[in-house]
Design a protein around this motif. Structure first.
Motif, PDB file in Angstrom:
ATOM      1  N   ASP A   1       0.827  -1.207   0.000  1.00 25.56           N
ATOM      2  CA  ASP A   1       0.000   0.000   0.000  1.00 25.56           C
ATOM      3  C   ASP A   1       0.862   1.258   0.000  1.00 25.56           C
ATOM      4  N   ASP A   2       1.993   1.216   0.689  1.00 20.79           N
ATOM      5  CA  ASP A   2       2.923   2.353   0.664  1.00 20.79           C
ATOM      6  C   ASP A   2       3.499   2.536  -0.740  1.00 20.79           C
ATOM      7  N   LEU A   3       3.829   1.427  -1.383  1.00 27.00           N
ATOM      8  CA  LEU A   3       4.337   1.495  -2.758  1.00 27.00           C
ATOM      9  C   LEU A   3       3.280   2.083  -3.684  1.00 27.00           C
ATOM     10  N   ALA A   4       2.034   1.703  -3.480  1.00 27.29           N
ATOM     11  CA  ALA A   4       0.943   2.224  -4.314  1.00 27.29           C
ATOM     12  C   ALA A   4       0.769   3.729  -4.140  1.00 27.29           C
ATOM     13  N   ARG A   5       1.090   4.257  -2.958  1.00 27.02           N
ATOM     14  CA  ARG A   5       0.957   5.688  -2.687  1.00 27.02           C
ATOM     15  C   ARG A   5       2.198   6.493  -3.060  1.00 27.02           C
ATOM     16  N   ALA A   6       3.300   5.828  -3.351  1.00 27.83           N
ATOM     17  CA  ALA A   6       4.555   6.514  -3.660  1.00 27.83           C
ATOM     18  C   ALA A   6       4.441   7.247  -5.001  1.00 27.83           C
ATOM     19  N   PRO A   7       5.219   8.318  -5.177  1.00 29.78           N
ATOM     20  CA  PRO A   7       5.204   9.009  -6.469  1.00 29.78           C
ATOM     21  C   PRO A   7       5.505   8.029  -7.605  1.00 29.78           C
ATOM     22  N   ASP A   8       4.677   8.056  -8.627  1.00 31.22           N
ATOM     23  CA  ASP A   8       4.804   7.131  -9.764  1.00 31.22           C
ATOM     24  C   ASP A   8       4.759   5.667  -9.334  1.00 31.22           C
ATOM     25  N   GLN A   9       4.265   5.412  -8.135  1.00 31.30           N
ATOM     26  CA  GLN A   9       4.209   4.054  -7.563  1.00 31.30           C
ATOM     27  C   GLN A   9       5.590   3.390  -7.613  1.00 31.30           C
ATOM     28  N   THR A  10       6.606   4.213  -7.362  1.00 26.57           N
ATOM     29  CA  THR A  10       8.000   3.771  -7.406  1.00 26.57           C
ATOM     30  C   THR A  10       8.683   4.130  -6.091  1.00 26.57           C
ATOM     31  N   ALA A  11       9.505   3.214  -5.579  1.00 26.49           N
ATOM     32  CA  ALA A  11      10.203   3.468  -4.319  1.00 26.49           C
ATOM     33  C   ALA A  11      11.510   2.691  -4.277  1.00 26.49           C
ATOM     34  N   ARG A  12      12.380   3.144  -3.388  1.00 22.02           N
ATOM     35  CA  ARG A  12      13.649   2.459  -3.156  1.00 22.02           C
ATOM     36  C   ARG A  12      13.389   1.261  -2.247  1.00 22.02           C
ATOM     37  N   TRP A  13      13.941   0.096  -2.623  1.00 25.65           N
ATOM     38  CA  TRP A  13      13.889  -1.101  -1.789  1.00 25.65           C
ATOM     39  C   TRP A  13      15.223  -1.155  -1.061  1.00 25.65           C
ATOM     40  N   ASP A  14      15.205  -0.735   0.197  1.00 29.99           N
ATOM     41  CA  ASP A  14      16.454  -0.509   0.907  1.00 29.99           C
ATOM     42  C   ASP A  14      16.443  -1.134   2.294  1.00 29.99           C
ATOM     43  N   GLU A  15      17.482  -0.836   3.027  1.00 33.10           N
ATOM     44  CA  GLU A  15      17.660  -1.271   4.412  1.00 33.10           C
ATOM     45  C   GLU A  15      17.802  -2.782   4.558  1.00 33.10           C
ATOM     46  N   ILE A  16      18.311  -3.438   3.527  1.00 27.52           N
ATOM     47  CA  ILE A  16      18.593  -4.876   3.586  1.00 27.52           C
ATOM     48  C   ILE A  16      19.927  -5.059   4.298  1.00 27.52           C
ATOM     49  N   ARG A  17      19.927  -5.853   5.359  1.00 25.58           N
ATOM     50  CA  ARG A  17      21.148  -6.061   6.135  1.00 25.58           C
ATOM     51  C   ARG A  17      21.418  -7.546   6.352  1.00 25.58           C
ATOM     52  N   ASN A  18      21.321  -8.295   5.303  1.00 26.38           N
ATOM     53  CA  ASN A  18      21.652  -9.722   5.291  1.00 26.38           C
ATOM     54  C   ASN A  18      22.572  -9.909   4.090  1.00 26.38           C
ATOM     55  N   TYR A  19      23.704 -10.561   4.294  1.00 24.82           N
ATOM     56  CA  TYR A  19      24.694 -10.653   3.218  1.00 24.82           C
ATOM     57  C   TYR A  19      24.195 -11.419   2.002  1.00 24.82           C
ATOM     58  N   GLN A  20      23.483 -12.501   2.210  1.00 26.55           N
ATOM     59  CA  GLN A  20      22.985 -13.264   1.063  1.00 26.55           C
ATOM     60  C   GLN A  20      21.979 -12.433   0.269  1.00 26.55           C
TER      61      GLN A  20
END
Length: 151
Positions: free
Chosen positions: A16-35
């Protein structure tokens, strides 16, 4: 083109947050697992398709589909001292963590529940079933098509 499953907690950032983002686009971030980081950095590419998976919530399961629209780049949160995920070992010239940008393609009318995925014998080898906790995981083309039929 490859297929992926990206896990998120919808109370932090969900479809739902992605749907509300500008152009329905967002950064997929904060990944903190090496694999998971290695998948993002080395294998996820522009045009790849992604299942958005909600975890740690009432309706655990696949909530929709997104597409990768920007390939891997350094996750800016690792360089921000005030950020909870600041990494003292990371530097702009040698980042440790990466992110990608995704754009929403489809919100499912109902989440495909994990229990349904686990009950589907043909999905027994899916990384989600075998190694559930990984936040970025590959999905085979056959698994992708089968999951889409579960909607």
């Amino acid at each position: 083109m490859q297929y992926w499953l990206f896990k998120t907690e919808p109370d932090v950032f969900g479809i739902d947050d992605l749907a509300r983002a500008p152009d329905q686009t967002a950064r997929w971030d904060e990944i903190r697992n090496y694999q998971a980081r290695n998948f993002l950095r080395d294998e996820v590419r522009v045009g790849d398709q992604v299942f958005i998976y909600h975890s740690s919530c009432k309706q655990v399961g696949i909530a929709g589909v997104a597409e990768v629209v920007r390939g891997a780049y350094p996750d800016p949160s690792q360089f921000e001292p005030s950020h909870a995920l600041f990494d003292v070992k990371a530097a702009p010239g040698s980042p440790r963590w990466f992110c990608v940008d995704i754009r929403l393609r489809e919100c499912f009318s109902q989440v495909i529940p994990l229990r349904q995925i686990k009950a589907t014998a043909a999905l027994a080898d899916m990384t989600l079933v075998r190694q559930g906790r990984l936040s970025v995981q590959p999905v085979s083309a056959a698994q992708w098509q089968l999951v889409l039929k579960l909607r």
